[in-house]
Design a protein around this motif. Structure first.
Motif, short mmCIF file in Angstrom:
data_model
loop_
_atom_site.label_atom_id
_atom_site.label_comp_id
_atom_site.label_asym_id
_atom_site.label_seq_id
_atom_site.Cartn_x
_atom_site.Cartn_y
_atom_site.Cartn_z
N PHE A 53 -5.67 -17.38 21.86
CA PHE A 53 -4.50 -18.31 22.46
C PHE A 53 -2.57 -17.78 22.98
O PHE A 53 -2.30 -18.78 23.37
CB PHE A 53 -4.05 -19.08 21.25
CG PHE A 53 -3.31 -20.03 21.05
CD1 PHE A 53 -3.80 -21.59 21.34
CD2 PHE A 53 -1.72 -20.38 20.26
CE1 PHE A 53 -3.13 -22.54 21.33
CE2 PHE A 53 -1.01 -21.21 20.70
CZ PHE A 53 -1.58 -22.42 21.08
N LEU A 54 -2.25 -17.23 22.43
CA LEU A 54 -1.32 -16.58 22.73
C LEU A 54 -1.03 -16.53 23.76
O LEU A 54 0.35 -17.14 24.85
CB LEU A 54 -0.22 -14.90 21.90
CG LEU A 54 0.21 -15.85 20.67
CD1 LEU A 54 0.23 -14.48 19.78
CD2 LEU A 54 0.71 -17.02 20.34
N HIS A 55 -1.86 -15.49 24.70
CA HIS A 55 -1.40 -15.22 26.19
C HIS A 55 -2.43 -15.96 26.86
O HIS A 55 -2.05 -16.28 28.22
CB HIS A 55 -2.41 -13.74 25.94
CG HIS A 55 -1.54 -12.42 25.86
ND1 HIS A 55 -0.18 -12.14 25.42
CD2 HIS A 55 -2.02 -12.20 24.52
CE1 HIS A 55 0.29 -11.62 24.81
NE2 HIS A 55 -0.98 -11.31 23.80
N LEU A 56 -3.20 -16.87 26.47
CA LEU A 56 -3.94 -17.10 27.76
C LEU A 56 -4.04 -19.21 27.22
O LEU A 56 -4.48 -20.14 28.00
CB LEU A 56 -5.82 -17.39 27.84
CG LEU A 56 -5.69 -15.06 28.15
CD1 LEU A 56 -7.41 -14.97 28.48
CD2 LEU A 56 -5.30 -15.81 29.79
N GLY A 57 -3.95 -19.35 25.82
CA GLY A 57 -3.80 -20.72 25.55
C GLY A 57 -4.67 -21.58 25.55
O GLY A 57 -5.80 -20.79 24.68
N PHE A 58 -5.28 -22.81 25.40
CA PHE A 58 -5.56 -23.49 24.01
C PHE A 58 -7.31 -23.32 24.40
O PHE A 58 -8.19 -23.61 24.22
CB PHE A 58 -5.22 -25.00 23.93
CG PHE A 58 -6.39 -25.78 22.69
CD1 PHE A 58 -6.98 -25.01 21.65
CD2 PHE A 58 -7.31 -26.36 23.20
CE1 PHE A 58 -7.71 -25.29 20.48
CE2 PHE A 58 -7.90 -27.67 22.54
CZ PHE A 58 -8.36 -26.66 20.98
N ALA A 59 -7.09 -23.85 26.22
CA ALA A 59 -8.18 -23.57 27.53
C ALA A 59 -9.19 -22.72 27.28
O ALA A 59 -10.52 -22.83 26.66
CB ALA A 59 -7.85 -24.13 28.52
N CYS A 61 -9.32 -20.65 24.79
CA CYS A 61 -10.23 -20.28 23.18
C CYS A 61 -10.95 -21.56 23.41
O CYS A 61 -12.72 -21.22 22.66
CB CYS A 61 -9.50 -20.43 22.21
SG CYS A 61 -7.51 -19.81 21.82
#
Length: 93
Positions: A53-59, A61
């Motif tokens: 989540f921190l590096h790539l975001g919710f999508a 995840c």
């Protein structure tokens, strides 16, 4: 969101009812094990998904979750296929 809000508790209640019917004498142990596994998975999931989540975001995840569900989907479909094959063999006899 309203559909998810309605479907989620219905699905949870159906799952818990099914678990309770597996072995009425062991109902408490089965429900306790279900709760323990659920809380453990939420804890581990939060730890493992944090970097994604921190590096790539919710999508990302959401995509990771979808990829993790695919093996279970494949297994379930294979079990269904095997069950249908057994039923077909029994009906031919």
């Amino acid at each position: 969101m309203p559909a998810w809000g309605v479907a989620n508790p219905i699905a949870l209640n159906l799952l818990l009812r099914r678990l309770g019917e597996l072995d009425p004498a062991q109902r408490g142990a089965i429900m306790g094990l279900n709760s323990a596994v659920t809380y453990l998975c939420v804890f581990v999931g939060a730890l493992l998904y944090r970097p994604i989540f921190l590096h790539l975001g919710f999508a990302a995840c959401a995509w990771a979750s979808a990829m993790l569900v695919l093996p279970a989907l494949g297994w379930a479909l294979e079990q269904r296929r095997r069950k249908q094959a057994v039923l077909r063999c029994r009906s031919e006899v």
